[in-house]
Design an enzyme around this catalytic site. Structure first.
Site, PDB file in Angstrom:
ATOM      1  N   CYS A 150      -7.816 -12.237  -9.091  1.00 26.26           N
ATOM      2  CA  CYS A 150      -6.727 -12.227  -8.117  1.00 26.26           C
ATOM      3  C   CYS A 150      -6.678 -10.936  -7.307  1.00 26.26           C
ATOM      4  O   CYS A 150      -6.329 -10.954  -6.121  1.00 26.26           O
ATOM      5  CB  CYS A 150      -5.395 -12.478  -8.812  1.00 26.26           C
ATOM      6  SG  CYS A 150      -5.084 -11.441 -10.261  1.00 26.26           S
ATOM      7  N   HIS A 242       0.174  -9.114  -5.285  1.00 25.20           N
ATOM      8  CA  HIS A 242      -0.581  -7.888  -5.535  1.00 25.20           C
ATOM      9  C   HIS A 242      -0.701  -7.095  -4.229  1.00 25.20           C
ATOM     10  O   HIS A 242      -1.253  -7.586  -3.234  1.00 25.20           O
ATOM     11  CB  HIS A 242      -1.989  -8.214  -6.043  1.00 25.20           C
ATOM     12  CG  HIS A 242      -2.033  -8.712  -7.454  1.00 25.20           C
ATOM     13  ND1 HIS A 242      -0.936  -8.748  -8.276  1.00 25.20           N
ATOM     14  CD2 HIS A 242      -3.081  -9.205  -8.192  1.00 25.20           C
ATOM     15  CE1 HIS A 242      -1.286  -9.233  -9.458  1.00 25.20           C
ATOM     16  NE2 HIS A 242      -2.577  -9.509  -9.430  1.00 25.20           N
TER      17      HIS A 242
END
Length: 344
Positions: A150, A242
């Site tokens: 990710c 993120h």
């Protein structure tokens, strides 16, 4: 007629997100959900502690969970999406491929294997043809394709947009959301009022996966990009999204205006889950922010901003929704690419 698909590890955090994305998908029909032996035989409603931010799909809720075993999965499944723990996936995924199933996997095992395509469709869709090599070498009727970590997915599309300026070195510091560790991954006592400046094995994933994604496939062999990448990974108390700080050194001079134009004009694909615009660039110096920008493009776009020239080269920030673009959505997108390219 939609392709019949199954979800391996359907009760976990990424498995639930896969169910959320696949249930309304016009190209796919969920026909099987698997989990551990302790969950097999239960309805999905009772096996999964549903924690996704939308109601559990009623048709899937009443499905019976089956064991994660090729002998138990229906033979007429066209594609399997895997969100298994890597330790389980390392053993189980090859067994499914050997049995003839095509697997689009989010699990970290085998991402760096020479004959396993690691794919972000907008960046390196041509790497999918490595499956021909994989099938020849392994004797599989099925196939295995991976999406990257990710945190890797968050910054690699921006690097791909800047490749025209001859990238030489990249330094990245990540500020990663707690959902990336799974529901039970980080305790509240660890993360509230805190930041954790280490995430096991994450640095290596960013440094190696990025070079594979940006590499070249000549039809027989994949060569990794020679770009130098160094990473520092941090866990922060945001739920999703993120955020990453990136410093890029290029052989050719690059201005912030040129970088912004390259990112914003970087092409997306005509796949159902690919956003109309892959990279959104903000002028405001305090964007992107996880809470404000993680759902751009239904969670499948990359946000960038804070572009500035520094003594260390170009610096900017980028952001992606880690459980959608960075995990389940990435696997679904790879599934759409497999379908489009006739690998199912």
């Amino acid at each position: 007629m939609p392709a019949r698909v199954g979800v391996l590890g359907a009760t976990g955090a990424v498995g639930q997100r896969l169910i959320q994305l696949l249930d309304p998908h016009p190209e796919f029909e969920i026909a099987a959900v698997t989990a551990s032996e302790s969950s097999a035989g239960k309805t999905y409603r009772h096996a999964a502690k549903w924690r996704v931010d939308s109601p559990i799909p009623e048709d899937v809720a009443e499905m019976t969970v089956i064991a994660t075993d090729p002998d138990d999965v229906p033979e007429d499944i066209d594609l399997l999406f895997s969100s298994l723990p890597s330790s389980v996936g390392a053993e189980v995924e090859p067994a499914f491929c050997k049995a003839g199933y095509v697997v689009s996997s989010n699990s970290s095992n085998a991402r760096m294997a020479d004959d396993v395509p690691l794919v972000v469709p907008e960046v390196n869709a041509d790497h999918l043809d490595l499956l021909e090599v994989q099938r020849d070498e392994r004797g599989w009727d099925g196939a295995l394709v991976k999406n990257p970590n990710c945190s890797t997915i968050t910054f690699v599309p921006t690097l791909a947009a800047l490749q025209e300026f001859d990238l030489e070195k990249v330094h990245v510091a990540t500020l990663q959301a707690v959902s990336g560790a799974g529901y039970d991954g980080v305790s509240s006592m660890e993360i509230i009022d805190n930041a954790i400046p280490h995430i096991g094995s994450e640095e290596d994933k960013l440094e190696t996966e990025s070079r594979k994604l940006l590499g070249e496939f000549d039809g027989a062999e994949l060569s990794h990009d020679e770009l130098s990448v160094s990473a520092s990974c941090n866990r922060i108390p945001t739920i999703d999204g993120h955020l990453e700080n990136v410093w890029v050194e290029t052989k050719d001079d690059i201005s912030t205006a040129e970088a912004a134009e390259a990112m914003e004009s970087y092409p997306s694909l005509e796949l159902r889950s690919s956003p109309d615009q892959l990279v959104h660039v903000f002028d405001a110096p305090d964007r992107p922010q996880p809470r404000l920008d993680r759902t751009l493009g239904d969670g499948m776009a990359i946000a960038a901003g804070g572009l500035q020239e520094t003594p260390f080269g170009l610096q900017y920030n980028c952001l992606a929704h880690n459980t959608i673009r960075g995990a389940a959505g990435a696997s679904v997108l790879n599934g759409e690419l497999l379908l489009k390219n006739g690998y199912m």
